[in-house]
Write a protein that holds these residues in place. Sequence first.
Motif, mmCIF file in Angstrom:
data_model
loop_
_atom_site.group_PDB
_atom_site.id
_atom_site.type_symbol
_atom_site.label_atom_id
_atom_site.label_comp_id
_atom_site.label_asym_id
_atom_site.label_seq_id
_atom_site.Cartn_x
_atom_site.Cartn_y
_atom_site.Cartn_z
ATOM 1 N N GLU A 21 1.974 7.024 -6.589
ATOM 2 C CA GLU A 21 0.908 7.928 -7.015
ATOM 3 C C GLU A 21 1.221 9.388 -6.674
ATOM 4 O O GLU A 21 0.866 10.297 -7.415
ATOM 5 N N LEU A 22 1.882 9.593 -5.533
ATOM 6 C CA LEU A 22 2.155 10.957 -5.067
ATOM 7 C C LEU A 22 3.593 11.403 -5.339
ATOM 8 O O LEU A 22 3.991 12.489 -4.906
ATOM 9 N N LYS A 61 9.955 8.599 2.766
ATOM 10 C CA LYS A 61 8.531 8.794 3.098
ATOM 11 C C LYS A 61 7.794 7.467 3.080
ATOM 12 O O LYS A 61 6.861 7.251 3.851
ATOM 13 N N GLN A 62 8.208 6.555 2.195
ATOM 14 C CA GLN A 62 7.527 5.265 2.088
ATOM 15 C C GLN A 62 7.652 4.473 3.387
ATOM 16 O O GLN A 62 6.695 3.842 3.825
ATOM 17 N N SER A 63 8.823 4.511 4.014
ATOM 18 C CA SER A 63 8.995 3.748 5.258
ATOM 19 C C SER A 63 8.111 4.304 6.378
ATOM 20 O O SER A 63 7.560 3.549 7.184
ATOM 21 N N ILE A 64 7.936 5.630 6.401
ATOM 22 C CA ILE A 64 7.065 6.263 7.399
ATOM 23 C C ILE A 64 5.612 5.877 7.145
ATOM 24 O O ILE A 64 4.883 5.488 8.064
ATOM 25 N N ILE A 65 5.188 5.958 5.878
ATOM 26 C CA ILE A 65 3.823 5.598 5.504
ATOM 27 C C ILE A 65 3.571 4.116 5.775
ATOM 28 O O ILE A 65 2.512 3.727 6.286
ATOM 29 N N SER A 66 4.547 3.283 5.454
ATOM 30 C CA SER A 66 4.428 1.837 5.664
ATOM 31 C C SER A 66 4.222 1.514 7.140
ATOM 32 O O SER A 66 3.365 0.691 7.496
ATOM 33 N N TYR A 67 4.991 2.164 8.009
ATOM 34 C CA TYR A 67 4.859 1.928 9.446
ATOM 35 C C TYR A 67 3.471 2.346 9.937
ATOM 36 O O TYR A 67 2.812 1.611 10.681
ATOM 37 N N GLY A 68 3.022 3.514 9.497
ATOM 38 C CA GLY A 68 1.688 4.002 9.884
ATOM 39 C C GLY A 68 0.583 3.074 9.417
ATOM 40 O O GLY A 68 -0.353 2.769 10.164
ATOM 41 N N LEU A 69 0.696 2.596 8.186
ATOM 42 C CA LEU A 69 -0.304 1.661 7.646
ATOM 43 C C LEU A 69 -0.289 0.335 8.403
ATOM 44 O O LEU A 69 -1.341 -0.265 8.635
ATOM 45 N N GLU A 70 0.905 -0.109 8.796
ATOM 46 C CA GLU A 70 1.022 -1.364 9.545
ATOM 47 C C GLU A 70 0.282 -1.259 10.880
ATOM 48 O O GLU A 70 -0.420 -2.188 11.289
ATOM 49 N N VAL A 71 0.428 -0.124 11.543
ATOM 50 C CA VAL A 71 -0.268 0.103 12.818
ATOM 51 C C VAL A 71 -1.776 0.142 12.601
ATOM 52 O O VAL A 71 -2.542 -0.487 13.340
ATOM 53 N N PHE A 115 0.828 -1.214 0.000
ATOM 54 C CA PHE A 115 0.000 0.000 0.000
ATOM 55 C C PHE A 115 0.858 1.258 0.000
ATOM 56 O O PHE A 115 0.558 2.218 -0.710
ATOM 57 N N SER A 116 1.935 1.249 0.803
ATOM 58 C CA SER A 116 2.794 2.431 0.878
ATOM 59 C C SER A 116 3.532 2.661 -0.443
ATOM 60 O O SER A 116 3.732 3.802 -0.863
ATOM 61 N N GLU A 117 3.917 1.569 -1.101
ATOM 62 C CA GLU A 117 4.571 1.696 -2.412
ATOM 63 C C GLU A 117 3.613 2.300 -3.433
ATOM 64 O O GLU A 117 3.990 3.184 -4.212
#
Length: 197
Positions: free
Chosen positions: A16-17, A23-33, A9-11
């Motif tokens: 897209e953005l 930024k992907q690692s930050i988004i990935s962590y947030g999505l995982e939570v 999802f983060s990829e």
Amino acid sequence: MIHIWSLLFSEYICNELNLNRCKQSIISYGLEVIIGASIKLIIYITIPLISGFLNQFAAAYLSAGLLKICSGGYHCSAYYRCLISTFLIFSLIAVISKYMAGTIPSEPILYFSLFLALIIFILLAPVDVKEKPIISLNRRKLLKTISCLMVIIYILLFYYWKPEQNIALASGFAILFHVFTLTKFGNAFLRWVDKSL
């Protein structure tokens, strides 16, 4: 599985953005939570609701969970182990509380668990883990103080609320279990559960 989903999802979001890999690692962590919490919430509501012990499960889970925030305790080595062990333990507490209400004294168990929690929190809290030790002495004092204050709030809440016997039992047993997990024996028990799953 959750980690893989969050990476995918983060990829997609970063492509897209037009965001960089940092930024992907930050988004990935947030999505995982978010994904993990959503799965946990669905399981923790759906199965107890269908099985008829949602109120007792919620009382047990919230009573122990809110205390754990500041008093600390053991954390499983993997998300699915935490999900399974927590669900099974609090389901057992909920079922026992539902069917034992009226046969054993609920208020004495509840208040005994709260006074025991206060003593253990004064002596041991916060109990940290080696992966994330609490180094700051001021932070330790603050967490200990908040833990003890929460027990006092619980005592006042239960005294004025006067919950049904099954709810009082569920809360009392859950608090007792949480207090047990802060001890060496409790920690060893949870390590064994963690490795067994």
